[in-house]
Design a protein around this motif. Structure first.
Motif, PDB file in Angstrom:
ATOM      1  N   LYS A 129      -2.772   7.872   7.550  1.00 47.20           N
ATOM      2  CA  LYS A 129      -3.995   8.644   7.750  1.00 47.20           C
ATOM      3  C   LYS A 129      -3.714   9.720   8.995  1.00 47.20           C
ATOM      4  O   LYS A 129      -4.377  10.909   8.901  1.00 47.20           O
ATOM      5  CB  LYS A 129      -4.891   7.709   8.178  1.00 47.20           C
ATOM      6  N   LYS A 130      -2.749   9.538   9.914  1.00 49.85           N
ATOM      7  CA  LYS A 130      -2.360  10.477  10.894  1.00 49.85           C
ATOM      8  C   LYS A 130      -1.449  11.442  10.384  1.00 49.85           C
ATOM      9  O   LYS A 130      -0.983  12.419  11.275  1.00 49.85           O
ATOM     10  CB  LYS A 130      -2.214   9.548  12.138  1.00 49.85           C
ATOM     11  N   GLY A 131      -0.819  11.355   9.170  1.00 47.00           N
ATOM     12  CA  GLY A 131       0.175  12.388   8.720  1.00 47.00           C
ATOM     13  C   GLY A 131       1.723  11.733   9.393  1.00 47.00           C
ATOM     14  O   GLY A 131       2.548  12.654   9.304  1.00 47.00           O
ATOM     15  N   LYS A 132       1.702  10.661   9.761  1.00 44.34           N
ATOM     16  CA  LYS A 132       2.925  10.231  10.164  1.00 44.34           C
ATOM     17  C   LYS A 132       3.771   9.240   9.384  1.00 44.34           C
ATOM     18  O   LYS A 132       4.852   8.668   9.775  1.00 44.34           O
ATOM     19  CB  LYS A 132       2.600   9.342  11.755  1.00 44.34           C
ATOM     20  N   ALA A 133       3.224   8.998   8.069  1.00 35.70           N
ATOM     21  CA  ALA A 133       4.114   8.177   7.126  1.00 35.70           C
ATOM     22  C   ALA A 133       3.622   8.714   5.852  1.00 35.70           C
ATOM     23  O   ALA A 133       2.575   9.160   5.398  1.00 35.70           O
ATOM     24  CB  ALA A 133       3.744   6.630   7.216  1.00 35.70           C
ATOM     25  N   TYR A 134       4.678   8.617   4.741  1.00 40.27           N
ATOM     26  CA  TYR A 134       4.547   8.987   3.410  1.00 40.27           C
ATOM     27  C   TYR A 134       5.290   8.147   2.525  1.00 40.27           C
ATOM     28  O   TYR A 134       6.187   7.279   3.006  1.00 40.27           O
ATOM     29  CB  TYR A 134       4.896  10.584   3.357  1.00 40.27           C
ATOM     30  N   VAL A 135       4.661   8.036   1.233  1.00 38.13           N
ATOM     31  CA  VAL A 135       5.614   7.152   0.343  1.00 38.13           C
ATOM     32  C   VAL A 135       6.615   8.034  -0.424  1.00 38.13           C
ATOM     33  O   VAL A 135       6.386   9.367  -0.889  1.00 38.13           O
ATOM     34  CB  VAL A 135       4.720   6.930  -0.856  1.00 38.13           C
ATOM     35  N   SER A 136       7.920   7.491  -0.373  1.00 36.70           N
ATOM     36  CA  SER A 136       8.909   8.331  -1.098  1.00 36.70           C
ATOM     37  C   SER A 136       9.353   7.671  -2.382  1.00 36.70           C
ATOM     38  O   SER A 136       9.352   6.601  -2.494  1.00 36.70           O
ATOM     39  CB  SER A 136      10.184   8.023  -0.131  1.00 36.70           C
ATOM     40  N   GLU A 165      -4.187  11.495   0.947  1.00 39.64           N
ATOM     41  CA  GLU A 165      -5.018  10.574  -0.149  1.00 39.64           C
ATOM     42  C   GLU A 165      -4.046   9.991  -1.033  1.00 39.64           C
ATOM     43  O   GLU A 165      -4.342   9.195  -1.567  1.00 39.64           O
ATOM     44  CB  GLU A 165      -5.968  11.563  -0.622  1.00 39.64           C
ATOM     45  N   GLU A 166      -2.978  10.949  -1.478  1.00 39.68           N
ATOM     46  CA  GLU A 166      -2.005  10.492  -2.496  1.00 39.68           C
ATOM     47  C   GLU A 166      -0.989   9.342  -1.734  1.00 39.68           C
ATOM     48  O   GLU A 166      -0.905   8.218  -2.610  1.00 39.68           O
ATOM     49  CB  GLU A 166      -1.252  11.720  -3.102  1.00 39.68           C
ATOM     50  N   ASN A 167      -0.748   9.645  -0.681  1.00 42.38           N
ATOM     51  CA  ASN A 167       0.180   8.625  -0.001  1.00 42.38           C
ATOM     52  C   ASN A 167      -0.620   6.995   0.139  1.00 42.38           C
ATOM     53  O   ASN A 167       0.047   6.123   0.025  1.00 42.38           O
ATOM     54  CB  ASN A 167       0.566   8.945   1.408  1.00 42.38           C
ATOM     55  N   LEU A 168      -1.975   7.214   0.554  1.00 41.02           N
ATOM     56  CA  LEU A 168      -2.717   6.163   0.806  1.00 41.02           C
ATOM     57  C   LEU A 168      -2.833   5.325  -0.598  1.00 41.02           C
ATOM     58  O   LEU A 168      -2.847   4.154  -0.832  1.00 41.02           O
ATOM     59  CB  LEU A 168      -4.136   6.346   1.150  1.00 41.02           C
ATOM     60  N   ASP A 169      -3.059   5.956  -1.779  1.00 35.17           N
ATOM     61  CA  ASP A 169      -3.322   5.629  -3.109  1.00 35.17           C
ATOM     62  C   ASP A 169      -1.891   5.034  -3.559  1.00 35.17           C
ATOM     63  O   ASP A 169      -1.793   3.919  -4.001  1.00 35.17           O
ATOM     64  CB  ASP A 169      -3.497   6.787  -4.080  1.00 35.17           C
ATOM     65  N   LEU A 170      -0.670   5.704  -3.408  1.00 30.13           N
ATOM     66  CA  LEU A 170       0.587   4.930  -3.655  1.00 30.13           C
ATOM     67  C   LEU A 170       0.918   3.833  -2.999  1.00 30.13           C
ATOM     68  O   LEU A 170       1.312   2.853  -3.508  1.00 30.13           O
ATOM     69  CB  LEU A 170       1.748   6.241  -3.513  1.00 30.13           C
ATOM     70  N   PHE A 171       0.664   3.807  -1.494  1.00 34.13           N
ATOM     71  CA  PHE A 171       0.932   2.637  -0.657  1.00 34.13           C
ATOM     72  C   PHE A 171       0.083   1.555  -1.254  1.00 34.13           C
ATOM     73  O   PHE A 171       0.473   0.360  -1.381  1.00 34.13           O
ATOM     74  CB  PHE A 171       0.688   2.931   0.885  1.00 34.13           C
ATOM     75  N   GLU A 172      -1.209   1.602  -1.891  1.00 37.83           N
ATOM     76  CA  GLU A 172      -2.205   0.598  -2.083  1.00 37.83           C
ATOM     77  C   GLU A 172      -1.624  -0.120  -3.244  1.00 37.83           C
ATOM     78  O   GLU A 172      -1.559  -0.987  -3.491  1.00 37.83           O
ATOM     79  CB  GLU A 172      -3.498   1.230  -2.242  1.00 37.83           C
ATOM     80  N   ARG A 173      -1.127   0.898  -4.315  1.00 39.91           N
ATOM     81  CA  ARG A 173      -0.382   0.601  -5.436  1.00 39.91           C
ATOM     82  C   ARG A 173       0.796  -0.182  -5.150  1.00 39.91           C
ATOM     83  O   ARG A 173       1.121  -1.139  -5.907  1.00 39.91           O
ATOM     84  CB  ARG A 173      -0.269   1.661  -6.242  1.00 39.91           C
ATOM     85  N   MET A 174       1.623   0.092  -4.300  1.00 35.37           N
ATOM     86  CA  MET A 174       2.841  -0.728  -3.840  1.00 35.37           C
ATOM     87  C   MET A 174       2.473  -2.355  -3.568  1.00 35.37           C
ATOM     88  O   MET A 174       3.099  -3.104  -3.912  1.00 35.37           O
ATOM     89  CB  MET A 174       3.417  -0.004  -2.706  1.00 35.37           C
ATOM     90  N   LYS A 175       1.376  -2.407  -2.760  1.00 38.85           N
ATOM     91  CA  LYS A 175       0.797  -3.548  -2.159  1.00 38.85           C
ATOM     92  C   LYS A 175       0.425  -4.287  -3.519  1.00 38.85           C
ATOM     93  O   LYS A 175       0.538  -5.338  -3.375  1.00 38.85           O
ATOM     94  CB  LYS A 175      -0.219  -3.361  -1.319  1.00 38.85           C
ATOM     95  N   ASN A 176      -0.276  -3.519  -4.210  1.00 43.62           N
ATOM     96  CA  ASN A 176      -0.809  -4.342  -5.559  1.00 43.62           C
ATOM     97  C   ASN A 176       0.276  -4.718  -6.655  1.00 43.62           C
ATOM     98  O   ASN A 176       0.056  -5.210  -7.620  1.00 43.62           O
ATOM     99  CB  ASN A 176      -1.840  -3.528  -6.116  1.00 43.62           C
ATOM    100  N   GLY A 177       1.475  -4.402  -6.431  1.00 40.16           N
ATOM    101  CA  GLY A 177       2.620  -4.876  -7.177  1.00 40.16           C
ATOM    102  C   GLY A 177       2.796  -3.894  -8.550  1.00 40.16           C
ATOM    103  O   GLY A 177       3.481  -4.322  -9.301  1.00 40.16           O
TER     104      GLY A 177
END
Length: 568
Positions: A129-136, A165-177
């Protein structure tokens, strides 16, 4: 100069001497407390439960615990169990036992990093959310290509500017397997041109569909060590995160994580040099191979310098604490001779151990002029250096066991033990003179014959003549059979630890098993009891292989050493 100036000068000199006598970590903690950075000291020992602890870990345990004790603070035991691929409950239990045995009291403060997975996940979301991390989406190989080198900056990940918002969605999907292992990672967004490669957008989360020993299948994403560790310290209120020198280059990332996570009282990392012992094996993968190949009989084999191996061999917590104290605390890597560890255990045992009679390589001594059916009981000191241990009675008769090397048919010069015509003292007993010996058909000596002089009994005050040699013995009529295990370094010290192909240079003579005879008092002993076997070394009752009435003794260390403490 006035008296007051003299006093002030003396006080300043004393203060400087005290400061210099304190190690650099203590000086840093003193400074933090004086400046109000912290008001207390809280340390921890954070092992990963993927193997047994070794002597190097003892330094970290005792250093962290010692600092907490010195400053009236607290000490935690925390399992850094963020990597489910290597961890096991067997190692969790062994670590707890080792830390407790060393005397590092964590009270009720035993923690698991995996208990903080939810908070770590929330910190990761906060960074996104702070723009300090992203999904690669880069593969491991691509990430290495983008990372750069020590002399060339890295290149930005194509996904580095992905919307929040896209990073948050992808990270959530990572968590969901929704992604396979390695298909997505979460990276910290720091600086791909940093001179410190650890700061070039390091991975802080990866996908790993594995069952965790503590959390089961709840998570399929796991935090990386460099991200998890500072968060664990901050959650527990650790003030000083004491770690080894290889983490010095990771300190900027440690500080970045606790700063960006906005913890109100961030911990401070301080590094010290590891303790290296010459010609020993401490690497977990090497020890694991020795165990799996059956070269040693487990992680607690007495030839290993695992803490459980040292404990089984007979080392005491006090000896290891003394060893760590002698090694000191430094910022420069150096090696310590294993002989110093042996010095510490000898020093610890020499006063407290009973000195008993056991013959490791026996040959029969027959005293031809001693009455055949007579048995007498002689007085023996349990430890001449410690009268409080008292005395005991030991049986003596016509046939004895003596060490094979205490007799020679044709002796060299300055050999003062038994040979034809020579006289020696039997410890606690009489003078005996060798009169002959028996051989079998192959020429092997099977028995030695002697006569004794009744007037020379120990303690009788006899001064008629002197002998140069004294040997120990065990009365054959009441001797008990025991197994004694003699250990050498598992590494061939002349060749060094490793072969050219990286394999270990093993010593084929690292274990010698002796079918020995011992005095009767050594039959009923308990696991971990320690004794000095006169002239043969210090021994400990093996807890694993001893049986009631059939003890197994591990030699802890020999009696003599050329090691001397370095002058201060």
């Amino acid at each position: 100069m006035s008296n007051e100036e003299i006093r002030n000068g003396a006080d300043a000199a004393a203060e400087e001497e005290t400061r210099e006598s304190r190690n650099f970590i203590e000086q840093e903690i003193d400074k933090d407390l004086a400046e109000g950075v912290y008001t207390t000291v809280h340390t921890r020992f954070p092992p990963e439960p993927n193997g047994y602890l070794h002597i190097g870990h003892a330094k970290s345990i005792l250093l962290n615990y010692g600092l907490a004790q010195e400053y009236g603070g607290k000490f935690n035991l925390r399992y850094d169990d963020t990597n489910p691929t290597k961890e096991d409950t067997e190692f969790v239990e062994s670590i707890r036992e080792d830390v407790t045995w060393l005397g590092a009291d964590y009270e009720d403060r035993i923690f698991f990093a995996s208990d903080y997975f939810q908070e770590m996940y929330e910190v990761a979301v906060k960074l996104i959310k702070k723009g300090k991390a992203y999904v690669s989406e880069l593969t491991a190989e691509q990430m290495r290509e983008y990372r750069g080198t020590l002399t060339e900056p890295g290149r930005n990940d194509p996904n580095r500017d992905r919307p929040v918002e896209e990073n948050l969605d992808l990270f959530e999907r990572m968590k969901n397997g929704e992604f396979a292992d390695g298909e997505r990672t979460l990276r910290a967004r720091i600086d791909m041109s940093s001179g410190n490669i650890n700061m070039r957008d390091p991975i802080i989360y990866r996908v790993a569909h594995m069952t965790h020993h503590n959390t089961g299948d709840k998570w399929c994403i796991y935090p990386m060590y460099d991200f998890a560790h500072p968060i664990e310290d901050a959650i527990e209120g650790i003030t000083h995160s004491i770690c080894t020198l290889e983490f010095e280059d990771h300190r900027p990332l440690y500080d970045w994580v606790v700063r960006e996570a906005e913890y109100p009282h961030p911990p401070r990392q301080i590094e010290f040099a590891k303790m290296f012992l010459t010609n020993v094996v401490t690497g977990k993968r090497y020890i694991k191979k020795l165990v799996l190949d059956g070269i040693v009989d487990g992680w607690d084999d007495p030839r290993l310098v695992s803490i459980s191996g040292l404990r089984r061999r007979g080392f005491t917590p006090e000896s290891i604490r003394k060893f760590v104290d002698l090694c000191g605390v430094s910022k420069s890597n150096s090696s310590v001779d294993y002989a110093m560890l042996e010095y510490c255990i000898r020093d610890d045992l020499k006063i407290g151990c009973k000195r008993m009679l056991a013959v490791l390589d026996p040959i029969k001594l027959i005293i031809d002029n001693y009455p055949e059916d007579q048995v007498e009981y002689l007085d023996a000191d349990n430890n001449l250096e410690n009268p409080e241990l008292g005395k005991r009675k030991i049986p003596f008769g016509r046939e004895l066991w003596i060490e094979r090397n205490d007799f020679m048919e044709v002796p060299p010069r300055k050999y003062y033990r038994l040979f034809p015509g020579n006289e020696v003292r039997l410890m606690y007993g009489y003078f005996v003179r060798c009169t002959g010996f028996d051989k079998d058909e192959d020429g092997n000596i099977t028995a030695v014959h002697a006569t004794y002089d009744p007037e020379t009994k120990s303690g009788s005050g006899f001064t008629g003549r002197k002998v140069k040699g004294t040997i120990h013995w065990v009365y054959a009529g009441q001797a008990v059979p025991v197994e004694a295990r003699l250990y050498e370094n598992i590494i061939d010290e002349e060749k060094g630890v490793y072969n050219a192909d990286g394999s270990l240079n093993l010593n084929p003579h690292s274990l010698t098993v002796c079918r020995a005879w011992a005095e009767p008092a050594l039959q009923d002993v308990k696991p971990f009891e320690r004794f000095q076997f006169v002239r043969n070394g210090y021994f400990c009752v093996d807890y694993k292989d001893s049986r009631e009435g059939a003890p197994v003794f591990n030699r802890i260390v020999g009696l003599k050493s050329s090691f001397k403490l370095p002058k201060k």
